[in-house]
Design a protein around this motif. Structure first.
Motif, PDB file in Angstrom:
ATOM      1  N   VAL A 137     -36.687  -7.108  51.541  1.00  0.00           N
ATOM      2  CA  VAL A 137     -35.413  -8.229  51.237  1.00  0.00           C
ATOM      3  C   VAL A 137     -34.360  -7.384  50.306  1.00  0.00           C
ATOM      4  CG1 VAL A 137     -35.086 -10.349  49.557  1.00  0.00           C
ATOM      5  CG2 VAL A 137     -37.365 -10.053  51.005  1.00  0.00           C
TER       6      VAL A 137
ATOM      7  N   LEU B 189     -30.319  -7.470  51.371  1.00  0.00           N
ATOM      8  CA  LEU B 189     -29.396  -7.940  50.335  1.00  0.00           C
ATOM      9  C   LEU B 189     -28.262  -7.028  50.185  1.00  0.00           C
ATOM     10  CD1 LEU B 189     -31.406  -9.963  47.694  1.00  0.00           C
ATOM     11  CD2 LEU B 189     -29.870 -10.933  49.672  1.00  0.00           C
TER      12      LEU B 189
ATOM     13  N   VAL C  48     -26.030  -6.783  53.461  1.00  0.00           N
ATOM     14  CA  VAL C  48     -25.120  -8.037  53.239  1.00  0.00           C
ATOM     15  C   VAL C  48     -24.055  -7.626  52.409  1.00  0.00           C
ATOM     16  CG1 VAL C  48     -24.900 -10.465  52.751  1.00  0.00           C
ATOM     17  CG2 VAL C  48     -27.017  -9.408  54.223  1.00  0.00           C
ATOM     18  N   GLN C  49     -24.203  -7.059  51.093  1.00  0.00           N
ATOM     19  CA  GLN C  49     -23.329  -6.876  50.122  1.00  0.00           C
ATOM     20  C   GLN C  49     -22.279  -5.900  50.758  1.00  0.00           C
ATOM     21  OE1 GLN C  49     -24.727  -5.096  46.619  1.00  0.00           O
ATOM     22  NE2 GLN C  49     -22.737  -5.615  45.421  1.00  0.00           N
TER      23      GLN C  49
ATOM     24  N   LEU D 198     -19.895 -13.808  50.326  1.00  0.00           N
ATOM     25  CA  LEU D 198     -21.146 -13.950  50.730  1.00  0.00           C
ATOM     26  C   LEU D 198     -21.829 -12.350  50.386  1.00  0.00           C
ATOM     27  CD1 LEU D 198     -23.513 -15.112  52.191  1.00  0.00           C
ATOM     28  CD2 LEU D 198     -22.600 -14.078  54.266  1.00  0.00           C
ATOM     29  N   GLY D 199     -21.130 -11.443  50.500  1.00  0.00           N
ATOM     30  CA  GLY D 199     -21.560 -10.045  49.933  1.00  0.00           C
ATOM     31  C   GLY D 199     -21.779 -10.164  48.546  1.00  0.00           C
ATOM     32  N   ARG D 200     -20.610 -10.598  47.626  1.00  0.00           N
ATOM     33  CA  ARG D 200     -20.832 -10.587  46.230  1.00  0.00           C
ATOM     34  C   ARG D 200     -22.095 -11.631  45.775  1.00  0.00           C
ATOM     35  NH1 ARG D 200     -19.860 -13.989  42.305  1.00  0.00           N
ATOM     36  NH2 ARG D 200     -19.284 -15.683  43.457  1.00  0.00           N
TER      37      ARG D 200
ATOM     38  N   ALA E 297     -24.672 -12.043  47.614  1.00  0.00           N
ATOM     39  CA  ALA E 297     -25.853 -11.065  47.921  1.00  0.00           C
ATOM     40  C   ALA E 297     -26.271 -10.040  46.840  1.00  0.00           C
ATOM     41  CB  ALA E 297     -25.835 -10.756  49.318  1.00  0.00           C
ATOM     42  N   GLY E 298     -25.199  -9.613  46.294  1.00  0.00           N
ATOM     43  CA  GLY E 298     -25.356  -8.395  45.205  1.00  0.00           C
ATOM     44  C   GLY E 298     -25.864  -9.154  44.119  1.00  0.00           C
TER      45      GLY E 298
ATOM     46  N   GLN F 178     -27.801 -11.582  43.718  1.00  0.00           N
ATOM     47  CA  GLN F 178     -29.286 -11.913  44.065  1.00  0.00           C
ATOM     48  C   GLN F 178     -29.997 -10.722  44.013  1.00  0.00           C
ATOM     49  OE1 GLN F 178     -30.439 -15.242  44.054  1.00  0.00           O
ATOM     50  NE2 GLN F 178     -28.407 -15.512  43.104  1.00  0.00           N
ATOM     51  N   GLU F 179     -29.588  -9.924  44.620  1.00  0.00           N
ATOM     52  CA  GLU F 179     -30.168  -8.587  44.619  1.00  0.00           C
ATOM     53  C   GLU F 179     -30.728  -7.894  43.312  1.00  0.00           C
ATOM     54  OE1 GLU F 179     -29.953  -3.774  46.111  1.00  0.00           O
ATOM     55  OE2 GLU F 179     -28.004  -5.180  46.163  1.00  0.00           O
TER      56      GLU F 179
ATOM     57  N   SER G 189     -25.155  -9.953  37.033  1.00  0.00           N
ATOM     58  CA  SER G 189     -24.385  -9.885  38.342  1.00  0.00           C
ATOM     59  C   SER G 189     -23.362  -8.863  38.747  1.00  0.00           C
ATOM     60  CB  SER G 189     -23.652 -11.436  38.502  1.00  0.00           C
ATOM     61  OG  SER G 189     -22.682 -11.564  37.399  1.00  0.00           O
TER      62      SER G 189
END
Length: 383
Positions: A194, A198, A201-202, A215-217, A219-220, A222-223, A251
C-alpha cells in the motif's frame, strides 16, 4: 486457573496434612471418650477434604455456595468436638478433634476474596472455637488460635491479591507484545504494497500536474497518516500517547514534530489537547486557505508539563479580531482552544504578526496520575 492454581493445590495439601494430624491425635487418645462420634467427625473431614480438593480448582464451582459449605463444615466439626471428647475436653494438651484442619476454609476464603474475606472467614471459625472453649469447664480461654486464624486470613489474602495483580499486569504485557508483533507484521506487508503504491501515485501525480496533482497530494497525505498509524506504540490502559493523536494531523501542508519518547497522558487530557490542535488547524484552513503551510510542535515542558505549539505562515490575526468574533457568537478560539485547555488547568498564548500566527498550549501534569508520571519520565529521557 492461572496464578490461583498453586494456591488451591497448597491448601489441598494443607487440608490433607491437617487431616492426617487429626487422625494421629485421635489414635493417640484412643478415640477420645466417644470413638464413634470422633471417627464420624474425621470421616466428614476426610470427605470434605476430597470434595474441596476437586471443587476449588474448578472455576465454575468456586462460588459462594462452596465457600459457605466449607466454613460451615469446619465450624460443625469444631462444634461437635465436645460431644466426641466428653470429659477429656479441656484437659491439658488435648485439642479439638479437627485440630488445625479448621484453618483450611480461612485460607480458601483469603485466596478467593483477599484480606477482607479472609478475615471474615477467620471470624466465623474463631466464633465457633471460642464457643467451644467457653463451654469447656475449668479451661482457660486462650486466644492463640484466634490470632493465628486472623493472621493467616489477612496475610494469605494480601499475598493472593498481589499475585493476581501481578498476573493481570503480565497478561496485559503479553497482550501488548502480541499486538505489537501483529502490528509489525502488518506494517511490513503494508510497506511492501500500500505505501509503495501511495508513494508512486504522489510522485506521478506531481509530474502530471492538474487534477492528477491534487490526487497525488491526497495520496501523500494518506501515506503519511498510514505510516504514523502503523508505527504507533500502544499506551498503558486508561492513557494515550499524545504523539499518536497529533501525528494524524500530518499532511503535505502540515508538519508535525514530536519527541522520540512517548508523551503519555490520561486519555481525556490527550484527547482534549489533540482536539484543541485540530481546532487551531481548522482555523488556519478557514482563514489562510488550503495552501497555507502549518507546523505543529509538541515537546515536554517543566515539571512534566506538555507544550504544544501550532504555527502558520498566514497573514496574522488583526487586532481585536478575536474579541469581535466572540461578540458575534463565533467561539472557535475562545471555546474550542482556550476553553478546552483551560478546563485541563492549562494556558493558551497567541502570538501573531504579518508573518503568521503561533498558538502555544501549555498543559500541566495531572496531579497523582500514573500516566503523567510516564510523561514526566519521557520528558527526562528526551532531555
Amino acid at each position: 486457573m492461572g496464578i490461583e492454581g498453586p494456591f488451591w493445590r497448597a491448601i489441598a495439601v494443607y487440608r490433607l496434612a491437617s487431616l492426617a494430624y487429626a487422625i494421629v491425635l485421635l489414635i493417640r487418645n484412643d478415640g477420645y471418650a466417644h470413638p464413634v462420634t470422633s471417627w464420624t467427625i474425621v470421616g466428614v473431614m476426610a470427605l470434605w477434604t476430597a470434595v474441596s480438593a476437586f471443587a476449588y480448582p474448578a472455576e465454575n464451582l468456586r462460588r459462594a455456595p462452596l465457600l459457605g459449605l466449607d466454613v460451615l463444615t469446619a465450624a460443625g466439626c469444631l462444634l461437635a468436638s465436645p460431644y466426641a471428647q466428653g470429659d477429656l475436653r479441656g484437659a491439658e494438651g488435648v485439642m479439638p478433634v479437627p485440630a488445625t484442619w479448621v484453618a483450611g476454609p480461612v485460607l480458601a476464603w483469603a485466596v478467593y476474596g483477599a484480606r477482607r474475606l479472609g478475615a471474615l472467614g477467620a471470624a466465623v471459625v474463631s466464633a465457633a472455637d471460642l464457643w467451644v472453649r467457653a463451654r469447656t469447664p475449668d479451661a482457660p480461654l486462650l486466644l492463640n488460635g484466634v490470632v493465628l486464624l486472623f493472621l493467616a486470613g489477612v496475610v494469605v489474602g494480601h499475598v493472593a491479591r498481589l499475585a493476581k495483580q501481578a498476573e493481570r499486569r503480565m497478561q496485559r504485557a503479553v497482550e501488548m507484545e502480541a499486538a505489537q508483533r501483529e502490528r509489525d507484521r502488518l506494517a511490513r506487508g503494508i510497506h511492501d504494497s500500500v505505501l509503495q503504491v501511495l508513494a508512486l501515485v504522489q510522485r506521478r501525480g506531481g509530474e502530471l500536474g492538474g487534477e492528477a496533482a491534487e490526487l497525488g497530494r491526497l495520496a501523500g497525505e494518506q501515506e503519511a497518516a498510514l505510516r504514523e498509524l502503523i508505527s504507533a506504540r500502544p499506551a498503558p490502559s486508561g492513557s494515550s500517547d499524545l504523539r499518536t493523536l497529533l501525528l494524524r494531523y500530518g499532511s503535505a501542508r502540515v508538519t508535525v514534530s514530536t519527541p522520540a519518547t512517548p508523551m503519555v497522558l490520561p486519555t481525556r487530557y490527550a484527547t482534549e489537547v489533540a482536539a484543541a490542535v485540530g481546532a487551531a488547524l481548522d482555523n488556519v484552513r478557514a482563514h489562510c486557505g488550503d495552501d497555507c503551510r502549518a507546523w505543529v510542535l509538541a515537546e515536554p515542558g517543566e515539571d512534566g508539563a506538555i507544550l504544544v505549539s501550532v504555527r502558520d505562515e498566514g497573514p496574522g490575526i488583526a487586532d481585536g479580531r478575536l474579541a469581535q468574533a466572540a461578540a458575534e457568537g463565533r467561539f472557535g478560539v475562545s471555546e474550542s482552544i482556550v476553553g478546552r485547555i483551560g478546563e485541563l488547568g492549562g494556558t493558551v498564548e497567541i502570538f501573531s504578526d504579518a508573518d503568521g500566527t503561533e498558538i502555544e498550549l501549555l498543559v500541566p501534569r495531572p496531579a497523582g496520575s500514573r500516566a503523567a508520571k510516564g510523561a514526566s519520565q519521557g520528558a527526562e529521557g528526551s532531555g
